[in-house]
Scaffold this motif. Structure first.
Motif, PDB file in Angstrom:
ATOM      1  N   CYS A  62       0.801  -1.231   0.000  1.00 20.50           N
ATOM      2  CA  CYS A  62       0.000   0.000   0.000  1.00 20.50           C
ATOM      3  C   CYS A  62       0.832   1.278   0.000  1.00 20.50           C
ATOM      4  CB  CYS A  62      -0.972  -0.014   1.170  1.00 20.50           C
ATOM      5  SG  CYS A  62      -2.248  -1.283   1.001  1.00 20.50           S
ATOM      6  N   GLY A  63       2.018   1.246   0.519  1.00 19.75           N
ATOM      7  CA  GLY A  63       2.887   2.419   0.480  1.00 19.75           C
ATOM      8  C   GLY A  63       3.457   2.675  -0.897  1.00 19.75           C
ATOM      9  N   ARG A  64       3.204   1.742  -1.825  1.00 19.94           N
ATOM     10  CA  ARG A  64       3.668   1.901  -3.207  1.00 19.94           C
ATOM     11  C   ARG A  64       2.479   1.834  -4.167  1.00 19.94           C
ATOM     12  NH1 ARG A  64       7.118  -1.280  -5.759  1.00 19.94           N
ATOM     13  NH2 ARG A  64       6.306  -3.155  -4.775  1.00 19.94           N
ATOM     14  N   VAL A  65       1.361   2.415  -3.774  1.00 21.04           N
ATOM     15  CA  VAL A  65       0.189   2.517  -4.644  1.00 21.04           C
ATOM     16  C   VAL A  65      -0.022   3.984  -4.993  1.00 21.04           C
ATOM     17  CG1 VAL A  65      -2.322   2.228  -4.809  1.00 21.04           C
ATOM     18  CG2 VAL A  65      -0.924   0.445  -3.718  1.00 21.04           C
ATOM     19  N   VAL A  66      -0.094   4.266  -6.298  1.00 14.52           N
ATOM     20  CA  VAL A  66      -0.352   5.621  -6.780  1.00 14.52           C
ATOM     21  C   VAL A  66      -1.569   5.562  -7.689  1.00 14.52           C
ATOM     22  CG1 VAL A  66       0.532   7.573  -8.098  1.00 14.52           C
ATOM     23  CG2 VAL A  66       2.082   6.245  -6.675  1.00 14.52           C
ATOM     24  N   GLN A  67      -2.552   6.392  -7.423  1.00 14.20           N
ATOM     25  CA  GLN A  67      -3.765   6.481  -8.239  1.00 14.20           C
ATOM     26  C   GLN A  67      -3.780   7.852  -8.902  1.00 14.20           C
ATOM     27  OE1 GLN A  67      -6.590   5.470  -4.992  1.00 14.20           O
ATOM     28  NE2 GLN A  67      -7.031   3.637  -6.198  1.00 14.20           N
ATOM     29  N   ALA A  86      10.646   6.849  -8.145  1.00 16.88           N
ATOM     30  CA  ALA A  86      11.387   6.818  -6.880  1.00 16.88           C
ATOM     31  C   ALA A  86      10.591   6.066  -5.816  1.00 16.88           C
ATOM     32  CB  ALA A  86      11.714   8.236  -6.422  1.00 16.88           C
ATOM     33  N   GLN A  87       9.297   6.285  -5.776  1.00 19.37           N
ATOM     34  CA  GLN A  87       8.438   5.631  -4.787  1.00 19.37           C
ATOM     35  C   GLN A  87       8.377   4.122  -5.010  1.00 19.37           C
ATOM     36  OE1 GLN A  87       4.436   7.203  -4.705  1.00 19.37           O
ATOM     37  NE2 GLN A  87       3.754   5.775  -3.139  1.00 19.37           N
ATOM     38  N   MET A  88       8.334   3.698  -6.256  1.00 15.47           N
ATOM     39  CA  MET A  88       8.196   2.275  -6.571  1.00 15.47           C
ATOM     40  C   MET A  88       9.498   1.502  -6.352  1.00 15.47           C
ATOM     41  SD  MET A  88       5.073   1.799  -7.305  1.00 15.47           S
ATOM     42  CE  MET A  88       3.808   3.053  -7.277  1.00 15.47           C
TER      43      MET A  88
END
Length: 194
Positions: free
Chosen positions: A58-63, A106-108
């Motif tokens: 969940c910390g690597r989910v972008v909508q 970067a987030q992924m």
């Protein structure tokens, strides 16, 4: 693909192999509803079911591109509580999404990522052939920036859903969908440019 429900079993299968995956989700809707007409599995609930089964990191989910009507005064509260990054469409209007995609990369990191692209993430001026169109969406150029911005990620799968050709006699929605799928194939790991 068909409606967005198909992403749920795909992510079940991928989680068996990779564990929880990151998600780049382009859509007009967050698809985190709980139930509709007494059914818990429908095109508006796949990502809530995925959270419940711990299929997503969940910390690597972008909508991206989220907008539209809602029955809830705070429609993104559930997503934020899970740790999702919600990028409302207003943050995308009239600008390049390349800077956003640098942040997303970067987030992924280098962990497994899945791309799920609902055609209604695009404005219905470009993609009217879908069941739940919402005005003021993304442009095709922004869609390409998002997909091409995923190059270099550890992509383990992707989908493009909610194309309904019978709602677009011009065929433009299907054409756009096919091209976006081609672009997704081009950013898969190991694909070489000629």
């Amino acid at each position: 693909g068909g409606d967005h429900t198909i992403t749920y079993p795909i992510l079940q299968a991928l989680a068996e192999k990779h564990g929880p995956v990151g998600l780049v989700h382009v859509d007009a809707h967050s698809d985190t509803g709980d139930a509709a007409l007494g059914e818990r599995i429908y095109h508006g609930s796949p990502f809530r079911r995925c959270v419940e089964e711990r299929l997503l990191d969940c910390g690597r989910v972008v909508q991206i591109g989220i907008r539209g009507s809602s029955y809830d005064p705070d429609p993104h509260k559930y997503c934020r509580e899970q740790g999702f990054r919600v990028v409302p469409v207003e943050e995308c209007w009239m600008k390049s999404l390349e800077p956003l995609m640098r942040e997303v990369r970067a987030q992924m990191g280098d962990k497994p990522v899945y791309i799920s692209f609902d055609i209604d993430g695009l404005d219905p001026a470009y993609a009217p052939g879908t069941g739940t169109p919402e005005i003021a969406g993304l442009t095709p150029a922004q869609a390409l920036e998002i997909i091409r911005g995923c190059k270099g990620l550890n992509i383990v799968g992707c989908d493009l859903v909610e194309v309904a050709p019978m709602y677009d006699v011009s065929g433009n929605t299907a054409l756009l969908g096919a091209n976006l799928l081609f672009e997704m194939l081009c950013v898969l790991p190991g694909v070489k440019k000629l």
